[in-house]
Design a protein around this motif. Structure first.
Motif, short mmCIF file in Angstrom:
data_model
loop_
_atom_site.label_atom_id
_atom_site.label_comp_id
_atom_site.label_asym_id
_atom_site.label_seq_id
_atom_site.Cartn_x
_atom_site.Cartn_y
_atom_site.Cartn_z
N HIS A 195 0.85 -1.20 0.00
CA HIS A 195 0.00 0.00 0.00
C HIS A 195 0.88 1.24 0.00
N ARG A 196 0.72 2.03 -1.06
CA ARG A 196 1.67 3.11 -1.30
C ARG A 196 1.17 4.45 -0.73
N PHE A 197 1.96 4.98 0.19
CA PHE A 197 1.74 6.28 0.81
C PHE A 197 2.94 7.14 0.42
N TYR A 198 2.71 8.23 -0.31
CA TYR A 198 3.80 9.05 -0.82
C TYR A 198 3.80 10.44 -0.18
N ALA A 199 4.99 11.04 -0.10
CA ALA A 199 5.14 12.44 0.28
C ALA A 199 5.99 13.12 -0.79
N ASP A 200 5.44 14.15 -1.44
CA ASP A 200 6.20 14.88 -2.46
C ASP A 200 5.76 16.34 -2.46
N GLU A 201 6.18 17.07 -3.48
CA GLU A 201 5.89 18.51 -3.51
C GLU A 201 4.41 18.81 -3.63
N ASP A 202 3.61 17.83 -4.01
CA ASP A 202 2.17 18.05 -4.15
C ASP A 202 1.38 17.65 -2.92
N GLY A 203 2.04 17.12 -1.89
CA GLY A 203 1.34 16.78 -0.67
C GLY A 203 1.67 15.40 -0.16
N LEU A 204 0.87 14.96 0.80
CA LEU A 204 0.98 13.63 1.39
C LEU A 204 -0.16 12.80 0.82
N HIS A 205 0.19 11.72 0.15
CA HIS A 205 -0.78 10.94 -0.61
C HIS A 205 -0.98 9.60 0.10
N LEU A 206 -2.13 9.42 0.73
CA LEU A 206 -2.42 8.23 1.51
C LEU A 206 -3.10 7.19 0.63
#
Length: 284
Positions: A195-206
């Motif tokens: 389950h992919r949870f990302y943090a990048d320049e566009d926000g925190l993607h749960l």
């Protein structure tokens, strides 16, 4: 190296069967494990999900399933006695993950609540101690840091936060857990996606692969499925913390299905400010 998608499965099974020095066991495999992790580099950055998701012919899906098997290694090492915790930190650092603690402020995106100091005089949730570090794989959150927090009961209820079912997690004794491998056979369970949870320049993607954006109010329903009648605030709490932390536990709290939901935030605070929610439309 060809994509040997079962390598981390074998590593997990061998680790469970190993009764000797886990430091040495993992050290002897770090070079090979690092090479296998390196071939998963396309997962380090968030990509646009194809309409309808990935199919069994997409190599990206096989990478996602391979990373899931490595997450089981992490879950097992977290369960070891505190004095045995060092193998996890050293092994994952040496094979190419980046450790973090984020000890200065509580963030449910970055932190898994392990213990709670209930403080009626507290006005917010603060981190008391980091019990194990979290890890990044590029922008991808491989695992959260385990923490002890101090909090008032109306924000974090100690009993709820430490005993409710922990979703997106294969094992975390002694608390109940749930992931999509549970209930499947000995081979089928390894086709579970990480389950992919990302943090990048566009926000925190749960849960970036989730099909339902619960930033919408009300969220849309998936075609061919009945509407999800669960209150939206409960769905957001469950996805953000991966468990309930203050909601009076419903009778079916162990039987929820947060895996279709996704949410993008500008910041991960608790309680969740509505203005932190960011809309992330999917391709049609």
């Amino acid at each position: 190296m060809d994509l040997d998608w079962a390598y981390f499965r074998r590593l997990y099974e061998d680790l469970l069967d190993h009764d000797g020095d886990r430091h040495r066991f993992l050290a002897d495999r770090r070079g090979t494990a690092a090479a296998h992790l390196a071939e998963l580099a396309p997962l380090r950055r968030r990509e646009r999900i194809p309409p309808g998701g990935y199919t069994g012919d997409d190599e990206q899906l096989w990478r996602i399933m391979k990373l899931y098997a490595l997450s089981r290694v992490s879950d097992y090492l977290i369960e070891l006695r505190p004095e045995d915790g060092a193998p996890r930190t050293r092994f994952f650092t040496e094979i190419g993950l980046t450790p973090f603690e984020h000890a200065e402020a509580f963030s449910p995106f970055h932190h898994e609540i392990v213990a709670v100091v209930q403080d009626p005089n507290a006005t917010r949730v603060t981190v008391e101690e980091v019990l194990w570090p979290g890890f990044w794989f590029g922008d991808l959150l491989f695992s959260r840091a385990g923490v002890r927090v101090r909090a008032p009961r109306h924000l974090i209820d100690a009993a709820v936060a430490t005993t409710s079912t922990l979703y997106f997690t294969f094992r975390r004794e002694p608390r109940p857990t749930d992931d999509l491998s549970h209930g499947w056979g000995s081979n089928s369970q390894w086709r579970t996606s990480f389950h992919r949870f990302y943090a990048d320049e566009d926000g925190l993607h749960l849960n970036w692969d989730g099909e339902i954006d619960i930033g919408e109010d009300p969220p849309h329903s998936l075609a061919g499925r009945p509407p999800n009648e669960t209150p939206l605030d409960e769905r957001r709490e469950l996805l953000l913390h991966r468990c309930f932390v203050r909601t009076a536990l419903p009778h079916d709290e162990h039987d929820r299905f947060p895996y279709d939901d996704r949410l993008t935030l500008a910041t991960a605070e608790w309680p969740l400010p509505p203005e932190s929610i960011v809309r992330t439309p999917r391709p049609a």
